[in-house]
Design a protein around this motif. Structure first.
Motif, short mmCIF file in Angstrom:
data_model
loop_
_atom_site.label_atom_id
_atom_site.label_comp_id
_atom_site.label_asym_id
_atom_site.label_seq_id
_atom_site.Cartn_x
_atom_site.Cartn_y
_atom_site.Cartn_z
N GLY A 168 -45.59 -8.33 -61.84
CA GLY A 168 -47.02 -8.31 -61.62
C GLY A 168 -47.46 -8.09 -60.20
O GLY A 168 -48.64 -7.82 -59.94
N GLY A 169 -46.53 -8.23 -59.23
CA GLY A 169 -46.85 -7.94 -57.84
C GLY A 169 -47.87 -8.86 -57.21
O GLY A 169 -48.50 -8.51 -56.20
N GLY A 170 -48.05 -10.06 -57.76
CA GLY A 170 -49.05 -10.97 -57.25
C GLY A 170 -48.71 -11.56 -55.90
O GLY A 170 -47.58 -11.43 -55.40
N GLU A 171 -49.67 -12.24 -55.30
CA GLU A 171 -49.51 -12.80 -53.97
C GLU A 171 -48.47 -13.92 -53.92
O GLU A 171 -47.93 -14.21 -52.86
N ARG A 172 -48.21 -14.54 -55.06
CA ARG A 172 -47.22 -15.64 -55.07
C ARG A 172 -45.79 -15.13 -55.03
O ARG A 172 -44.87 -15.91 -54.84
N LEU A 173 -45.58 -13.85 -55.20
CA LEU A 173 -44.23 -13.29 -55.20
C LEU A 173 -43.82 -12.88 -53.79
O LEU A 173 -44.53 -12.13 -53.12
N GLY A 174 -42.68 -13.40 -53.35
CA GLY A 174 -42.17 -13.06 -52.04
C GLY A 174 -40.66 -12.89 -52.07
O GLY A 174 -40.05 -12.79 -53.14
N VAL A 205 -40.04 -0.52 -48.04
CA VAL A 205 -39.79 -0.61 -49.48
C VAL A 205 -40.48 -1.81 -50.12
O VAL A 205 -41.06 -1.71 -51.22
N VAL A 206 -40.43 -2.96 -49.46
CA VAL A 206 -40.98 -4.20 -50.03
C VAL A 206 -42.21 -4.67 -49.25
O VAL A 206 -43.23 -5.00 -49.83
N GLY A 207 -42.08 -4.71 -47.92
CA GLY A 207 -43.17 -5.18 -47.06
C GLY A 207 -42.83 -6.50 -46.40
O GLY A 207 -42.51 -7.48 -47.10
N CYS A 208 -42.88 -6.54 -45.09
CA CYS A 208 -42.57 -7.79 -44.37
C CYS A 208 -43.57 -8.89 -44.68
O CYS A 208 -43.28 -10.07 -44.46
N ASP A 209 -44.74 -8.52 -45.20
CA ASP A 209 -45.71 -9.54 -45.60
C ASP A 209 -45.20 -10.35 -46.78
O ASP A 209 -45.75 -11.43 -47.08
N ARG A 210 -44.17 -9.87 -47.46
CA ARG A 210 -43.58 -10.61 -48.58
C ARG A 210 -42.52 -11.62 -48.12
O ARG A 210 -42.05 -12.43 -48.92
N LEU A 211 -42.10 -11.57 -46.87
CA LEU A 211 -41.06 -12.49 -46.39
C LEU A 211 -41.61 -13.90 -46.33
O LEU A 211 -42.58 -14.17 -45.63
N GLY A 212 -40.96 -14.83 -47.05
CA GLY A 212 -41.40 -16.22 -47.04
C GLY A 212 -40.40 -17.17 -46.45
O GLY A 212 -40.75 -18.26 -45.99
N ALA A 213 -39.11 -16.79 -46.46
CA ALA A 213 -38.05 -17.64 -45.92
C ALA A 213 -36.81 -16.78 -45.70
O ALA A 213 -36.73 -15.65 -46.20
N LEU A 214 -35.85 -17.36 -44.98
CA LEU A 214 -34.60 -16.66 -44.68
C LEU A 214 -33.43 -17.62 -44.84
O LEU A 214 -33.58 -18.83 -44.64
N PHE A 246 -30.24 -11.97 -35.61
CA PHE A 246 -30.97 -12.49 -36.77
C PHE A 246 -31.87 -13.65 -36.37
O PHE A 246 -33.00 -13.76 -36.84
N LEU A 247 -31.37 -14.50 -35.48
CA LEU A 247 -32.11 -15.70 -35.10
C LEU A 247 -33.18 -15.44 -34.04
O LEU A 247 -33.89 -16.37 -33.64
N SER A 248 -33.29 -14.20 -33.59
CA SER A 248 -34.32 -13.88 -32.59
C SER A 248 -35.12 -12.64 -32.95
O SER A 248 -35.87 -12.13 -32.12
N GLU A 249 -34.97 -12.14 -34.19
CA GLU A 249 -35.74 -10.98 -34.64
C GLU A 249 -37.24 -11.33 -34.65
O GLU A 249 -37.65 -12.29 -35.29
N PRO A 250 -38.06 -10.57 -33.93
CA PRO A 250 -39.49 -10.92 -33.80
C PRO A 250 -40.23 -11.06 -35.13
O PRO A 250 -41.11 -11.90 -35.26
N ARG A 251 -39.86 -10.25 -36.13
CA ARG A 251 -40.59 -10.30 -37.40
C ARG A 251 -40.23 -11.52 -38.24
O ARG A 251 -40.84 -11.75 -39.29
N PHE A 252 -39.27 -12.31 -37.77
CA PHE A 252 -38.89 -13.53 -38.47
C PHE A 252 -39.59 -14.76 -37.90
O PHE A 252 -39.39 -15.87 -38.40
N GLU A 253 -40.36 -14.59 -36.84
CA GLU A 253 -40.99 -15.74 -36.19
C GLU A 253 -41.89 -16.50 -37.17
O GLU A 253 -42.63 -15.90 -37.96
N GLY A 254 -41.82 -17.82 -37.10
CA GLY A 254 -42.66 -18.69 -37.93
C GLY A 254 -42.09 -19.00 -39.30
O GLY A 254 -42.64 -19.85 -40.01
#
Length: 290
Positions: A168-174, A205-214, A246-254
């Motif tokens: 469904g591609g909803g906002e809850r999917l990450g 392909v997916v979107g960094c806005d979908r990243l919720g955890a690592l 990996f531990l200092s990639e800017p797009r992983f901040e927060g």
């Protein structure tokens, strides 16, 4: 970046906060039920209140991630397994909503043991995922990429995108990206430059806005091995340089960044492992500023 570890919630989820503090974790990950049993573990009001009180009082832990147990296989051809997976996933998502988790991490499932048609398995898994989201409280669901062994789903960014779209591609999917799984499935993350290229591809392909955890784990096995074998940060095939990147990639901040073990002392994740992870991160941040 909220560097943390997988800890036990034995005795109630508030105890997981204490265990996180003892190890110097800024985030913690727990199983919400026994990883060896289908029986659901539903937290009562007292346990939920105690957890929130512990989090509010904590001077270290800032975020919780729940990991759905490995028994789940949303892509199974067996209707009973899919039904059990659905019910367990709904319990995990409801627990996540109760506890205010960043999300529930899920291994999407596996196709036939011989590899099977991936598109059919993705459709089955997506249907279960969609139903679980529809029938649960509003906690995000984070699909974890896999190492690619056998018929496991999520071995590529394209498969993750297909699962998200199918559900469904909803906002809850990450998504929760695991460094070891990325490497084992063929994504080279051994340098800052190569990691940057991998995350560029993920974003397309997916979107960094979908990243919720690592998950940050080194790999015992070579690039493209399709084998999920974790080792301690810097001791494996990804190596120290890759872990620093990996531990200092800017797009992983927060984001919560969970180390799952085995731990340098051989007894699970301890404070020394968190200190080492922060040391590696500091080196990466210094390199970015130089």
């Amino acid at each position: 970046m909220l560097i943390g570890a997988h800890v036990s919630p034995a005795g109630g989820p508030a105890n997981a906060v204490t265990r996180g503090e003892e190890r110097g974790c800024r985030s913690i990950q727990i199983f919400n039920q026994s990883p060896r049993m289908w029986k659901a573990r539903v937290y009562n009001d007292e346990e939920v209140a105690a957890f929130h009180a512990a989090m509010e009082a904590s001077y270290v832990v800032e975020a919780l991630v729940i990991h759905a147990v490995y028994l789940l296989n949303c892509a199974s051809e067996d209707p009973e397994i899919r039904s059990k997976s659905l019910e367990s996933l709904k319990v995990a998502l409801n627990a996540g909503a109760q506890l205010g988790a960043v999300g529930v991490v899920l291994h999407p499932g596996s196709a036939l043991k011989d590899g099977g048609p991936a598109d059919e398995a993705i459709a089955r898994a997506a249907e279960v995922i969609r139903e679980a989201l529809d029938e649960s409280e509003k906690c995000p669901l984070l699909l974890e990429d896999t190492a690619g062994a056998g018929g496991t789903l999520g071995r590529s960014f394209e498969e993750l995108a297909a699962l998200i779209d199918g559900a469904g591609g909803g906002e809850r999917l990450g998504v929760c990206l695991d460094s070891c799984h990325l490497f084992a499935s063929g994504y080279d993350v051994r340098t800052a430059e190569s990691l940057r290229g991998v995350i560029d591809e993920f974003d397309k392909v997916v979107g960094c806005d979908r990243l919720g955890a690592l998950h940050v784990n080194d790999s015992m096995t070579p690039l493209g091995s399709n084998r999920d074998r974790h080792t301690n940060l810097g001791d494996g095939e990804i190596g120290r340089e890759g872990m620093i990147a990996f531990l200092s990639e800017p797009r992983f901040e927060g984001l919560p960044v969970i180390f799952e073990g085995p731990g340098r002392l051989g007894k699970g994740v301890e404070a020394v492992d968190m200190a080492w992870a922060h040391d590696l991160r500091s080196r990466g941040l210094a390199a970015r500023l130089s």
